[in-house]
Design a protein around this motif. Structure first.
Motif, mmCIF file in Angstrom:
data_model
loop_
_atom_site.group_PDB
_atom_site.id
_atom_site.type_symbol
_atom_site.label_atom_id
_atom_site.label_comp_id
_atom_site.label_asym_id
_atom_site.label_seq_id
_atom_site.Cartn_x
_atom_site.Cartn_y
_atom_site.Cartn_z
ATOM 1 N N SER A 134 -48.524 -7.079 -21.550
ATOM 2 C CA SER A 134 -47.072 -7.246 -21.382
ATOM 3 C C SER A 134 -46.704 -7.665 -19.962
ATOM 4 O O SER A 134 -45.520 -7.754 -19.636
ATOM 5 N N LEU A 135 -47.711 -7.947 -19.137
ATOM 6 C CA LEU A 135 -47.440 -8.251 -17.730
ATOM 7 C C LEU A 135 -46.675 -9.561 -17.564
ATOM 8 O O LEU A 135 -45.785 -9.671 -16.717
ATOM 9 N N GLY A 136 -47.006 -10.569 -18.377
ATOM 10 C CA GLY A 136 -46.313 -11.854 -18.285
ATOM 11 C C GLY A 136 -44.824 -11.712 -18.531
ATOM 12 O O GLY A 136 -43.999 -12.272 -17.810
ATOM 13 N N MET A 137 -44.470 -10.922 -19.549
ATOM 14 C CA MET A 137 -43.066 -10.693 -19.861
ATOM 15 C C MET A 137 -42.369 -9.919 -18.738
ATOM 16 O O MET A 137 -41.260 -10.254 -18.323
ATOM 17 N N ALA A 138 -43.036 -8.854 -18.237
ATOM 18 C CA ALA A 138 -42.446 -8.032 -17.177
ATOM 19 C C ALA A 138 -42.232 -8.848 -15.907
ATOM 20 O O ALA A 138 -41.195 -8.734 -15.244
ATOM 21 N N MET A 139 -43.215 -9.689 -15.571
ATOM 22 C CA MET A 139 -43.082 -10.536 -14.391
ATOM 23 C C MET A 139 -41.952 -11.538 -14.584
ATOM 24 O O MET A 139 -41.186 -11.818 -13.655
ATOM 25 N N GLY A 140 -41.827 -12.055 -15.796
ATOM 26 C CA GLY A 140 -40.741 -12.987 -16.090
ATOM 27 C C GLY A 140 -39.379 -12.338 -15.952
ATOM 28 O O GLY A 140 -38.437 -12.951 -15.442
ATOM 29 N N LEU A 141 -39.242 -11.076 -16.405
ATOM 30 C CA LEU A 141 -37.974 -10.360 -16.269
ATOM 31 C C LEU A 141 -37.637 -10.108 -14.803
ATOM 32 O O LEU A 141 -36.472 -10.193 -14.397
ATOM 33 N N TYR A 142 -38.667 -9.803 -14.005
ATOM 34 C CA TYR A 142 -38.439 -9.610 -12.569
ATOM 35 C C TYR A 142 -37.968 -10.915 -11.922
ATOM 36 O O TYR A 142 -37.009 -10.933 -11.151
ATOM 37 N N ILE A 143 -38.636 -12.015 -12.252
ATOM 38 C CA ILE A 143 -38.242 -13.317 -11.706
ATOM 39 C C ILE A 143 -36.841 -13.693 -12.179
ATOM 40 O O ILE A 143 -36.070 -14.315 -11.437
ATOM 41 N N LEU A 253 -16.434 -25.022 -6.348
ATOM 42 C CA LEU A 253 -17.089 -25.783 -7.415
ATOM 43 C C LEU A 253 -18.563 -26.017 -7.113
ATOM 44 O O LEU A 253 -19.414 -25.941 -8.009
ATOM 45 N N VAL A 254 -18.882 -26.253 -5.847
ATOM 46 C CA VAL A 254 -20.292 -26.400 -5.465
ATOM 47 C C VAL A 254 -21.033 -25.091 -5.726
ATOM 48 O O VAL A 254 -22.170 -25.089 -6.223
ATOM 49 N N GLY A 255 -20.384 -23.966 -5.401
ATOM 50 C CA GLY A 255 -20.993 -22.662 -5.667
ATOM 51 C C GLY A 255 -21.258 -22.451 -7.147
ATOM 52 O O GLY A 255 -22.296 -21.926 -7.532
ATOM 53 N N PHE A 256 -20.331 -22.926 -7.993
ATOM 54 C CA PHE A 256 -20.495 -22.751 -9.439
ATOM 55 C C PHE A 256 -21.553 -23.671 -10.031
ATOM 56 O O PHE A 256 -22.001 -23.440 -11.162
ATOM 57 N N ILE A 257 -21.969 -24.689 -9.283
ATOM 58 C CA ILE A 257 -23.084 -25.521 -9.743
ATOM 59 C C ILE A 257 -24.323 -24.644 -9.932
ATOM 60 O O ILE A 257 -25.142 -24.874 -10.824
ATOM 61 N N PHE A 258 -24.424 -23.589 -9.132
ATOM 62 C CA PHE A 258 -25.598 -22.729 -9.180
ATOM 63 C C PHE A 258 -25.629 -21.818 -10.414
ATOM 64 O O PHE A 258 -26.563 -21.040 -10.574
ATOM 65 N N ILE A 259 -24.613 -21.958 -11.284
ATOM 66 C CA ILE A 259 -24.651 -21.201 -12.539
ATOM 67 C C ILE A 259 -25.805 -21.676 -13.421
ATOM 68 O O ILE A 259 -26.216 -20.992 -14.358
ATOM 69 N N VAL A 260 -26.371 -22.852 -13.082
ATOM 70 C CA VAL A 260 -27.543 -23.340 -13.823
ATOM 71 C C VAL A 260 -28.735 -22.408 -13.611
ATOM 72 O O VAL A 260 -29.748 -22.536 -14.301
ATOM 73 N N TYR A 261 -28.621 -21.457 -12.685
ATOM 74 C CA TYR A 261 -29.681 -20.458 -12.505
ATOM 75 C C TYR A 261 -29.911 -19.647 -13.781
ATOM 76 O O TYR A 261 -30.981 -19.079 -13.970
ATOM 77 N N ILE A 262 -28.888 -19.604 -14.647
ATOM 78 C CA ILE A 262 -29.049 -18.905 -15.919
ATOM 79 C C ILE A 262 -30.212 -19.515 -16.699
ATOM 80 O O ILE A 262 -30.949 -18.822 -17.394
ATOM 81 N N VAL A 263 -30.379 -20.815 -16.557
ATOM 82 C CA VAL A 263 -31.503 -21.504 -17.195
ATOM 83 C C VAL A 263 -32.824 -20.940 -16.680
ATOM 84 O O VAL A 263 -33.773 -20.728 -17.433
ATOM 85 N N GLY A 264 -32.864 -20.665 -15.366
ATOM 86 C CA GLY A 264 -34.069 -20.099 -14.767
ATOM 87 C C GLY A 264 -34.337 -18.689 -15.246
ATOM 88 O O GLY A 264 -35.493 -18.287 -15.430
ATOM 89 N N THR A 265 -33.262 -17.923 -15.486
ATOM 90 C CA THR A 265 -33.409 -16.569 -16.020
ATOM 91 C C THR A 265 -34.093 -16.603 -17.381
ATOM 92 O O THR A 265 -34.989 -15.806 -17.669
ATOM 93 N N PHE A 266 -33.668 -17.545 -18.196
ATOM 94 C CA PHE A 266 -34.264 -17.702 -19.528
ATOM 95 C C PHE A 266 -35.698 -18.216 -19.439
ATOM 96 O O PHE A 266 -36.609 -17.685 -20.073
ATOM 97 N N SER A 267 -35.909 -19.250 -18.624
ATOM 98 C CA SER A 267 -37.228 -19.903 -18.593
ATOM 99 C C SER A 267 -38.315 -18.999 -18.026
ATOM 100 O O SER A 267 -39.450 -19.013 -18.507
#
Length: 411
Positions: A134-143, A253-267
């Protein structure tokens, strides 16, 4: 050894605590990124010079990783991480009060030093306490906590800067991360598979350099250096690009561009889980290729396509970082905190060095020149990944042959 298994209350507490810790660390670290145009204008410095607000922190963080990882081998994992989070949150508030650029850089350097405690130790803690499957999943959640923190820090700081000033932005981050630090301290279970060592300086240095003798680890360190360079190069200067014509976006608006970080949370979580099932090498190749494609898409001048490119880029980056960092625990057989701290030393050295030098490329050659540099780094990272897979595959085959040979002799 007694590992924490997936599905248990302890597993959920670990993941939530390290999510909060990663959130705090990366909100503090990257919260100044959307403020660079404002800091550049306020202190009348160039874009490349303003990036020192980030680079000074990350290089201090990189060097301090080596010390924090070694200290945690003596004083324990949780105490070092908790102290790091509390002090860095307080320093975030003090950084906001800097009256001139030089003092701002000095306080950010101090912040980088104390920030090192969590990322240098968190990977080792997970490698020791979480069941291997389960380490891959746990590391992914931390990232993913890292990505949410980086996103939130940028959005909060950008919005507060637009409506008040950049000083208020940093104070807001400091208050929020203090609360996250409290959650971390209350939830994280103490280490059960960790045995403290006596503080013998020569032994700590020797074990640190022993990691540099392993070709597989060196490949992982190179990948970390390159993907971090790529990440800092794009995100440091995208704000400068978007506040200029034809976009003319505000700081909010530039700050809200970083909402794409949600994609990184998923990936980071999803690709980390896929690497557990289908092999780290295969998923790492795919992640790095996605990173390369995303950077190339940002060459398009149409706003929504450029943002799509940033999202694709972010998906590939967090997946690559999650898999590479998770590979450290598998390759290193001893002093895992030191191995993790070495990876992060190279990782943050990349963002420090190339986060600033890429600003010179951007100043002279514009966005096209910057993306060309990013693409070059991406190709080099793929080459390093090929070498890593080749080395680990040969070792695995050799270990299998040796095991069969011993079994036949026993028979």
């Amino acid at each position: 050894m007694s590992y924490i298994e997936r599905g248990t209350i302890a597993f959920k507490k670990v993941n939530l605590a390290l999510f909060a810790g990663g959130f705090s660390t990366f909100a503090i670290l990257w919260g100044t990124q959307p403020l660079l145009p404002e800091i550049s204008r306020d202190f009348q410095v160039s874009p490349a010079t303003s990036s020192l607000v980030l680079s000074s922190t990350t290089i201090a963080l990189a060097v301090s990783m080596l010390i924090s990882g070694s200290l945690s081998e003596v004083f324990g994992r949780k105490p070092i991480m908790t102290l790091s989070l509390a002090l860095s949150s307080i320093l975030s508030i003090l950084t906001a009060l800097s009256p001139d650029f030089h003092l701002l850089i000095l306080t950010r350097v101090l912040q980088g030093i104390v920030l090192a405690g969590l990322p240098a130790v968190a990977m080792a803690y997970l490698g020791e306490e979480i069941e291997p499957k389960s380490l891959g999943m746990a590391m992914g959640l931390y990232i993913s906590g890292n990505s949410i923190g980086g996103m939130s820090g940028r959005i909060i700081a950008g919005a507060l800067t637009d409506y008040i000033n950049w000083h208020a932005g940093l104070i807001g981050i400091g208050v929020i991360t203090l609360l996250s630090s409290l959650i971390f301290w209350l939830l994280l279970p103490r280490s059960t598979n960790f045995t403290p060592k006596k503080f013998v300086f020569t032994q700590l240095i020797k074990s640190l350099f022993n990691h540099l003798k392993k070709p597989a680890l060196i490949c992982i360190f190179i990948i970390g250096f390159l993907v971090s360079s790529i990440f800092a190069s794009l995100y440091n200067y995208i704000g400068f690009e978007l506040i200029k014509p034809p976009y003319n976006l505000s700081q909010t608006l530039v700050g809200f561009i970083f909402i794409v970080y949600i994609v990184g949370t998923f990936s980071s979580t999803w690709m980390g889980s896929l690497s557990d099932k289908h092999g780290k090498g295969k998923i790492l190749y795919i992640s790095l290729f996605i990173l390369l494609m995303g950077s190339c898409i940002t060459l398009n001048t149409t706003m929504w396509i450029k943002i799509l490119g940033i999202a694709v880029f972010t998906f590939g980056f967090f997946a690559s970082h999650s898999i590479a960092s998770g590979w450290i625990g598998k390759v290193s057989t001893h002093d895992k905190a030191q191995a993790s701290s070495l990876y992060l030393f190279f990782y943050y050295s990349g963002s420090s060095i190339n986060g600033t030098t890429s600003g010179l490329v951007y100043s002279h050659f514009g966005w096209n020149g910057l993306v060309t540099l990013i693409a070059s780094f991406s190709v080099l990272a793929i080459v390093a990944a090929v070498c890593l897979v080749s080395i680990t595959t040969k070792k695995s085959k050799y270990a299998t042959r040796m095991g069969l040979s011993r079994n036949s002799k026993c028979k």
